[in-house]
Design an enzyme around this catalytic site. Structure first.
Site, PDB file in Angstrom:
ATOM      1  CG  HIS A 161     128.018  -2.850 105.722  1.00  0.00           C
ATOM      2  ND1 HIS A 161     128.811  -3.966 105.793  1.00  0.00           N
ATOM      3  CD2 HIS A 161     127.361  -2.926 104.552  1.00  0.00           C
ATOM      4  CE1 HIS A 161     128.637  -4.681 104.683  1.00  0.00           C
ATOM      5  NE2 HIS A 161     127.758  -4.068 103.913  1.00  0.00           N
ATOM      6  CD  GLU A 263     125.489  -5.350 106.541  1.00  0.00           C
ATOM      7  OE1 GLU A 263     124.802  -4.472 105.993  1.00  0.00           O
ATOM      8  OE2 GLU A 263     126.071  -6.246 105.909  1.00  0.00           O
TER       9      GLU A 263
HETATM   10  O1  TA6 Z   1     125.024  -5.338 103.254  1.00  0.00           O
HETATM   11  C1  TA6 Z   1     125.344  -6.379 102.388  1.00  0.00           C
HETATM   12  C2  TA6 Z   1     125.825  -5.802 101.088  1.00  0.00           C
HETATM   13  O2  TA6 Z   1     124.858  -4.907 100.574  1.00  0.00           O
HETATM   14  C3  TA6 Z   1     126.137  -6.937 100.130  1.00  0.00           C
HETATM   15  O3  TA6 Z   1     125.188  -7.067  99.102  1.00  0.00           O
HETATM   16  C4  TA6 Z   1     127.541  -6.684  99.679  1.00  0.00           C
HETATM   17  O4  TA6 Z   1     127.662  -6.218  98.415  1.00  0.00           O
HETATM   18  C5  TA6 Z   1     128.075  -5.783 100.771  1.00  0.00           C
HETATM   19  O5  TA6 Z   1     127.018  -5.061 101.288  1.00  0.00           O
HETATM   20  C6  TA6 Z   1     129.289  -4.930 100.502  1.00  0.00           C
HETATM   21  O6  TA6 Z   1     129.029  -3.853  99.686  1.00  0.00           O
HETATM   22  P1  TA6 Z   1     130.215  -2.927  99.184  1.00  0.00           P
HETATM   23  O7  TA6 Z   1     129.581  -1.817  98.410  1.00  0.00           O
HETATM   24  O8  TA6 Z   1     130.925  -2.435 100.410  1.00  0.00           O
HETATM   25  O9  TA6 Z   1     131.122  -3.793  98.341  1.00  0.00           O
END
Ligand code: TA6
Length: 287
Positions: A161, A263
């Protein structure tokens, strides 16, 4: 770092919140910092260059927390695509330090996570996950490998991520996704199609692109970062925009302008592993 650590090119020191932080320096001077907590790479500086990853100044460092920024490891569930807590447990637990290998100019740190009573409570499977973080020249290559050590099959979704630091998200775009279908996570999961040649960041963007090509480019104020992936079929492009950021306690109000996430993801179809089988995926950043 004492003299022998300097020779080996790494040290482990207490970082934020007292959590152990592994600092790796390659022979050419490029640098990465990795928290054993979540195996989260929080810093990457190519030799003679500035920081390329975004880490929130108000990130939370502590047991059970997910560090906001760097490269959180998402496993065994991407997003809310399953019964587990968002993005699974791997980013919230301590990984074990295995070692740092040097070969020529390449220096690679290896961290490991095995199932435990804690992970079994969430996800009743036996596994070994390894994260290899390799510095070489102007590249950072991160490989997530998962082996099924159980007696039956399991399936999972996963991601690296990656939060990339940018001068201004509003002046940043991503190239390489034209023509692809995506799941728009900012629009209740509706399916869209990327028609424009580039993805801009005028506000919240949260898209899971299916079957992404092996190379994307992030263009930020005239600077290009090439983002390669292998083994991860999908890609996510995310920026929370101003309103979502205001509701997040581990970001500062203006932070949505300071990063975009590109990502490497395996989520369009879950990865299925039989007993003894191994899967791996790599994301490589080229500065
Ligand atoms: O990868 C994108 C995502 O799934 C978004 O929907 C957003 O919520 C982000 O990740 C961050 O997630 P987190 O659980 O770290 O707040």
């Amino acid at each position: 770092m004492d003299a022998s650590d300097a020779d080996r090119g790494f040290s482990i020191e207490p970082g934020a919140g007292g959590l152990p932080s592994l600092r790796v320096t390659a022979r050419d001077g490029s640098f990465a910092e990795i928290y054993l907590h979540g195996a989260t790479v929080v810093s990457w500086k190519p030799a003679g260059d500035t920081e390329r990853l975004f880490l929130s100044r108000v990130a939370r460092f502590g047991p059970g927390e997910a560090i906001r920024g760097g490269v959180p490891v998402v496993f065994p569930q991407f997003s809310t695509l399953g019964p587990l807590r968002q993005h699974g447990f791997a980013r919230r637990v301590a990984w074990e330090f295995v070692g740092v290998e040097s070969q020529g100019e390449r220096r690679a740190a290896v961290l490991r996570l095995q199932d435990s009573a804690e992970t079994q409570r969430d996800w009743p499977h036996r596994f070994v996950a390894e994260l290899t973080v390799a510095l070489e020249g102007r590249s950072l290559a991160i490989t997530l490998a998962v082996t099924n050590t159980d007696s039956g099959p399991f399936s999972f979704t996963a991601a690296l991520h990656t939060y990339l630091a940018v001068a201004d998200a509003a002046q940043t775009h991503v190239e390489g996704l034209a023509g692809l279908r995506y799941r728009d996570q900012a629009a209740s999961g509706s399916i869209g199609q990327q028609t424009a040649a580039r993805v801009d960041f005028p506000g919240e963007i949260d898209r899971l692109y299916f079957n992404a090509p092996p190379e994307l480019r992030l263009i930020d104020a005239g600077r290009t970062t090439v983002i390669r992936s292998a083994g991860f079929p999908d890609a996510v492009v995310w920026n929370p925009g101003a309103a979502k950021t205001a509701g997040m306690t581990d970001l500062e109000p203006g932070d949505y302008r300071r990063f975009v996430c590109v990502e490497a993801v395996a989520a369009g179809a879950p990865v299925e592993l039989g007993p003894g089988e191994k899967w791996q995926g790599t994301q490589t950043l080229l500065a």
